[in-house]
Design an enzyme around this catalytic site. Structure first.
Site, PDB file in Angstrom:
ATOM      1  N   GLU A 209     -16.274 100.773  85.893  1.00 32.77           N
ATOM      2  CA  GLU A 209     -17.243 101.061  86.964  1.00 32.77           C
ATOM      3  C   GLU A 209     -18.648 101.353  86.404  1.00 32.77           C
ATOM      4  O   GLU A 209     -19.325 102.277  86.837  1.00 32.77           O
ATOM      5  CB  GLU A 209     -16.753 102.234  87.826  1.00 32.77           C
ATOM      6  N   GLU A 280      -8.573  98.572  92.001  1.00 28.94           N
ATOM      7  CA  GLU A 280      -8.247  99.907  92.522  1.00 28.94           C
ATOM      8  C   GLU A 280      -8.293  99.909  94.045  1.00 28.94           C
ATOM      9  O   GLU A 280      -9.363  99.864  94.645  1.00 28.94           O
ATOM     10  CB  GLU A 280      -9.221 100.974  91.991  1.00 28.94           C
TER      11      GLU A 280
END
Length: 697
Positions: A209, A280
């Site tokens: 991320e 995710e």
């Protein structure tokens, strides 16, 4: 007699000759059998070896496309004894991939000293068990992982490397990152765990991320992304690499989505020849101390999965599928010990229904659509603002799958599709693997519901509690050794949650208020995370920050005496930070200490000279172990103890074979050990807005 002896001798020799022939025969037979076994093993090994490539539609494993249903299961968040059962339940829940991080700070706690084969940190054993269970593996090597894990997985010693800037085009950071990632990949290669070697690992992730913070580093951020991608590819693992939430992931690295509804929020791969991957899909919301309960429904997760696969998705990963436990001091700042307890498998590895079964059913329904999804042409028909159909159909064949969507959150609808009416509840998708028959609707649950109930053990609750209270130190025990209080992170070096700070101040009668109703106030400005304050050995109060705002102000009225007054502060952290830019520049601990309300005005004690000591006595003596507990004097516990107290008891093994929990009613803040093993932090005194602790067991 001689004749008999000779006969016997001949017989003996004859028997030996026969034995030799038999041995030779058996040896030859065994050799032939061994050779056949080796050939079969070699053939099996060759069959297990699979190339992994990709195109714009999906990963291609061993020349075949597969719909991939993955679940995050982190090996250090459960015990090795739990792994087989958790993996078996994952497989029966329809998963064919397990995703896990590799946690740098548990594998290299000291610079250059690696630990890979220790108990629940043995990721090689874990990955082999995944393969034995018939599933693939996605490996997230980080090395930064976030994951509500202490320091985001980065070892503390990294903070002390001169000139280091984490996660940037910074030579010291890149040096140690490269050494670590290379060590991990080489170990896995040696164990032949990558798919082209016959292992289960089909996909690997570098970084995590990074788009969230990339702009903070400007050009150095862009260069770091390119460098990290090149590093990953250069390791020659023979499998594709991904970067999650990284829109500019350099070729050939695939950019992937994280979130709750990637079917609608993901802008897609940055190149048309890369597949749609969802790394995710959050099955709940992780908890921090002070949080109220939070949920995510099975219906919403199933909707998101069906939506993603209807829009060209080929891999979804549930984060988490089993959350588990942040044992010891492994949780990040303010994160609870229990992790993603609302996942399909709860903290104890028990199925949480209907979530587990409902997701199993959506996997089955989507697998029925696999052929048209991979070979058909998709057609999207927008019926209204809320309603649409998506059809995958292969021309010239009867292969056809349809997804009927009602995106209205309140109103049901009836959709006419190919001459038939189909009823759809609010916010739902119906899956038709043959474009005729509804086999699954995301809003309609047909599985059972359950609830987890704790039953009081009859065997384990006849407890006699004992207490040991620590002595509050003075400047005599901890003499001043620094002008100002040292910054807490760098002082503790992640060796403990606690540090004592001591100083003294001499006051005359003229300094103290003359009126009884007026009291001086001790004010402490802290950068986090919590503290207990003592004056002349007496506890005067505590305070703490929050996950969102670590800094806080402590103010309490104080009774001073004429003469020398001792002030002691027990400052503590609740884990290191795990997110954001420039993590190496985060700070904690007392920043300023002032006495207000004296006749002589305020006294700033910040530069008064402070004694400092890492840890508390019980930690030093290991009194949480059987042997260590003998080093101090325990007394019978009769109600609440002093501010810094240890409690111990012995209990019989609880009856049955179900998971065991400790209910922490009456506790304040601290840590719990069972048989010398820390099972994590507790913080019962920190209540959520609902007036209850975030975690009670």
């Amino acid at each position: 007699m001689p004749t008999r002896a000779s006969s016997s001798f001949c017989t003996y020799n004859l028997n030996m000759s026969t034995l030799k022939v038999l041995l030779i025969t058996v040896t030859v037979s065994l050799a032939i059998a061994a050779s056949a076994h080796e050939e079969k093993k070699k053939t099996d090994d060759e069959d297990q070896k699979k190339t992994v490539t990709y195109d714009g539609r999906s990963l291609i494993i061993g020349g075949k496309r597969e719909l991939l249903f993955s679940g995050s299961i982190h090996y250090p968040r459960s015990t090795p004894e739990m792994w087989p059962d958790i993996l078996d339940k994952a497989r029966h829940g329809g998963l064919n991939v397990v995703q896990t991080y590799i946690f740098w700070n548990i594998h290299e706690p000291e610079k250059g000293k690696f630990k890979f084969d220790v108990d629940q940190y043995d990721f090689v054993k874990f990955i082999k068990l995944v393969q034995e269970a018939g599933m693939y593996v996605t490996l997230r090597v980080g090395p930064f992982i976030q994951a509500e894990w202490n320091h985001g997985g980065l070892p503390y010693w990294l903070r002390e490397i001169p000139g280091i800037i984490f996660r940037s085009n910074n030579e010291p950071f890149k040096l140690y990152m490269k050494e670590y990632v290379t060590t991990v990949i080489e170990k896995l290669k040696k164990e032949k765990l990558f798919a082209p070697q016959g292992g289960p690992i089909i996909l690997a992730q570098i970084e995590n991320e990074y788009n969230h913070i990339q702009r903070a580093y400007e050009a150095n951020g862009n260069m770091y992304v390119q460098w990290a991608a090149n590093l990953a590819v250069s390791l020659d693992a023979g499998i594709p690499w991904i970067m999650c939430k990284q829109k500019d992931a350099p070729d050939p690295v695939i950019n992937a989505c994280n979130g709750r509804h990637c079917g609608d929020t993901f802008t897609g791969p940055n190149k048309p020849y890369k597949p749609f991957l969802w790394t995710e899909n959050w099955t709940a919301q992780y908890r921090v101390f002070g949080d109220p309960p939070s949920q995510r429904s099975a219906e919403d997760i199933a909707f998101s999965v069906a939506r993603f696969f209807s829009k060209n998705g080929s891999l979804v990963n549930y984060y988490m599928y089993h959350g588990g436990t942040n044992f010891g001091r492994t949780s990040s700042a303010f994160s609870t010990t229990r992790y993603y307890d609302e996942a399909p498998l709860d903290e104890f590895g028990l199925q949480r229904e209907p979530k587990w079964s409902h997701l199993r059913d959506v996997h089955k329904a989507l697998n029925l659509c696999k052929k048209p999804l991979f070979t058909g042409v998709s057609t999207v028909t927008k019926l209204s603002f809320f309603h649409e159909t998506i059809v995958y159909e292969k021309p010239g064949s009867d292969l056809c799958a349809a997804f009927l969507t009602n995106n209205h959150t309140k109103a049901p609808t009836t959709i006419k599709f190919r001459g038939l009416d189909y009823y759809l509840p609010p916010r739902s998708i119906s899956i038709l693997p043959d474009c005729k028959t509804v086999v699954f609707n995301t809003q309609q649950i047909v599985s059972q519901h359950n609830s987890r109930n704790f039953k009081l053990s009859k065997e384990a609750n006849n407890n006699k509690w004992e207490v040991f209270s620590e002595t509050v130190p003075t400047t005599k025990q901890i003499p001043p050794n620094n002008k100002i209080p040292r910054e807490l992170y760098s002082f503790l070096k992640d060796a403990s949650d606690y540090a004592w700070y001591t100083t003294s101040v001499e006051l005359g009668p003229e300094d103290l208020p003359m009126k009884k109703e007026i009291s001086p106030v001790l004010r402490i400005m802290s950068l986090g995370h919590s503290l207990l304050a003592f004056v002349n050995g007496e506890f005067i109060g505590s305070s703490h920050g929050t996950h969102e705002e670590k800094s806080f102000e402590f103010q309490k009225p104080v009774t001073f005496k004429t003469g020398v007054n001792q002030i002691a502060i027990l400052a503590s952290t609740v884990g290191l930070p795990d997110s954001g830019a420039y993590m190496e520049h985060r700070f904690a601990g007392p920043k300023s200490i002032i006495i207000l309300g004296l006749n002589s005005g305020k006294i700033d004690l910040t530069s008064n000279g402070w004694g400092q000591k890492v840890g508390i006595q019980g930690e030093e003596l290991d009194i949480f172990t059987e042997e260590g507990s003998k080093k101090v004097e325990w007394k019978e516990s009769k109600g609440p103890g002093r501010a810094v107290s240890w409690y111990k008891t012995k209990f019989a093994t609880p009856e049955g074979e179900d998971p065991v929990a400790v209910r922490m009613t009456g506790m304040g803040k601290g840590m719990i050990w069972v048989n010398g093993q820390s099972i994590g932090r507790h913080w019962m005194s920190y209540l959520s807005p609902l007036g209850k602790p975030t975690q009670s067991e």
